[in-house]
Write a protein that holds these residues in place. Structure first.
Motif, PDB file in Angstrom:
ATOM      1  N   THR A 154      51.054  70.593  34.072  1.00  0.00           N
ATOM      2  CA  THR A 154      51.110  69.572  33.034  1.00  0.00           C
ATOM      3  C   THR A 154      52.428  69.678  32.274  1.00  0.00           C
ATOM      4  O   THR A 154      53.108  70.689  32.313  1.00  0.00           O
ATOM      5  N   VAL A 162      55.154  70.347  35.388  1.00  0.00           N
ATOM      6  CA  VAL A 162      54.660  69.580  36.532  1.00  0.00           C
ATOM      7  C   VAL A 162      55.514  69.838  37.764  1.00  0.00           C
ATOM      8  O   VAL A 162      56.747  69.816  37.705  1.00  0.00           O
ATOM      9  N   THR A 212      55.394  60.926  34.696  1.00  0.00           N
ATOM     10  CA  THR A 212      54.960  62.274  35.075  1.00  0.00           C
ATOM     11  C   THR A 212      55.721  62.761  36.303  1.00  0.00           C
ATOM     12  O   THR A 212      56.171  63.909  36.362  1.00  0.00           O
TER      13      THR A 212
END
Length: 385
Positions: free
Chosen positions: A254, A258, A279
């Motif tokens: 996270t 990532v 992301t």
């Protein structure tokens, strides 16, 4: 990633109906790029509400302003109790739902706020099983929404909208993963090559360094329901209806930790939200370039993504205002039918608030009257006022 079929099975569009107790329920969909701005205005217009949010894919999201969907309960507007539910499915999807009056059967809404200002965790299937998502009424149909592209730039032109009111300018940004050391700029031509010629390009295209031909760069972006995608390929000259090749990735970790792996070619598909693209671009493990709105760009660069100049011009609020940075569109309120009651009140109040909204320092929205330039269509020439 998410296809049109899956969106139609899960996306909540704009609807109004009155329950037996007289409470108004208003559901809003449309542009993901503008969701944070609308979220803030809903909070300022309603008094006494609590809210919670969820992500259709079940991923963890740190705040409601960047979530796929939010439910606001307990607030009032003009003395009437109102529940507002937003589902940000993309501008083209919003135009479809509003202009074609798509019925809401088989679409799902959050049912309650169990913990105020917190995420409702779990994916769509799990939330439905737990009773936290419920099908909307089959009698309801979309009435109004928000889009950052005109109806003419979408495939949904059969039933003209009754209103497309410009409210503010919304800029976009190009980003790359931190692995692409030396890449600082992307041009129209680079973008067209990168996204329409296989989605897998040599790094040397972006640096001009022969030795960089050994490094491959992947194209990452949004699905066809996205106004961000439409704006991007109107602006670069690729064309809004041109098939693209984009890639999806498996992610682990996270935030800034990532890691992206296992690229899977999506052909003309892409991600349903800018947060998902951000992301990927904030991750490491593979090299990628993509496009996102300002709020998603801010989150991604905070996690390690690198912001790129566009046609040699860096993004700044001043460069958008003066016309030197041209990667932007106009955010607009859309409706198909004449509205009444609480729906008309909320629609009118949101329009008034959003048009009057001062230019944000982050550049997530820029007041129309602050602009020294304008354009007549998505991707059209930027000209002095």
């Amino acid at each position: 990633m998410n296809t049109k079929t899956s969106l139609l099975a899960t996306a909540a569009t704009v609807a109004l109906f009155s329950a037996a107790n007289g409470q108004a329920v208003i559901d809003i969909t449309g542009s993901t790029a503008g969701r944070a701005t609308v979220h803030n205005q809903i909070l300022s217009l309603l008094s006494g509400e609590s809210f919670a949010w969820y992500m259709v894919n079940g991923n963890t999201q740190t705040n409601a302003a960047s979530a796929d969907a939010v439910i606001y309960k307990g607030g009032t507007l003009g003395g009437i109790s109102v529940t507002v539910r937003t589902f940000w499915a993309g501008s083209a999807s919003g135009v479809d739902f509003v202009s074609n009056q798509v019925l809401l059967d088989n679409k799902f809404f959050a049912t309650s706020v169990t913990t105020a200002n917190a995420q409702i965790t779990g994916d769509q299937a799990a939330l439905q099983l737990a009773g936290q998502l419920t099908p909307a009424s089959a009698e309801t149909a979309s009435e109004f929404g928000f889009s950052d592209v005109k109806q003419a730039a979408t495939l949904h032109q059969a039933n003209p909208l009754a209103e497309q009111t410009d409210m503010f300018v919304i800029p976009f940004r190009w980003l790359c993963t931190e692995t692409l050391i030396g890449v600082t700029n992307i041009t129209d031509q680079m973008a067209r090559t990168h996204f329409t010629a296989g989605g897998e390009t040599k790094k040397s295209l972006f640096t001009g360094v022969a030795g960089d031909a050994l490094t491959l760069v992947y194209a990452v972006g949004r699905d066809s329901d996205s106004g961000t995608r439409i704006t991007t390929f109107a602006e670069t000259g690729a064309g809004v209806f041109t098939p693209l090749t984009q890639w999806g990735f498996t992610t682990t970790g996270t935030g800034a930790a990532v890691t992206i792996s296992l690229p899977a070619e999506l052909f003309d598909g892409g991600y349903a939200s800018g947060g998902s693209v951000g992301t990927i671009l904030g991750g490491s493990g593979f090299s990628a370039i993509g496009y996102v709105g300002i709020s998603d760009a801010t989150a991604a660069t905070g996690n390690g993504a690198v912001a790129l100049n566009f046609n040699g011009v860096p993004f700044s609020v001043e460069n958008v205002k003066n016309g030197s940075y041209t990667f932007w569109s106009k955010y607009q309120a859309i409706r198909k039918q004449t509205l009444s009651g609480t729906a008309a009140s909320l629609f009118g109040s949101l329009k008034t608030a959003l048009v009057a909204l001062p230019t944000q320092g982050s550049g997530s929205s820029i007041k129309l009257t602050d602009m020294a330039v304008s354009r007549q269509s998505d991707g059209g020439d930027v000209i002095p006022k």
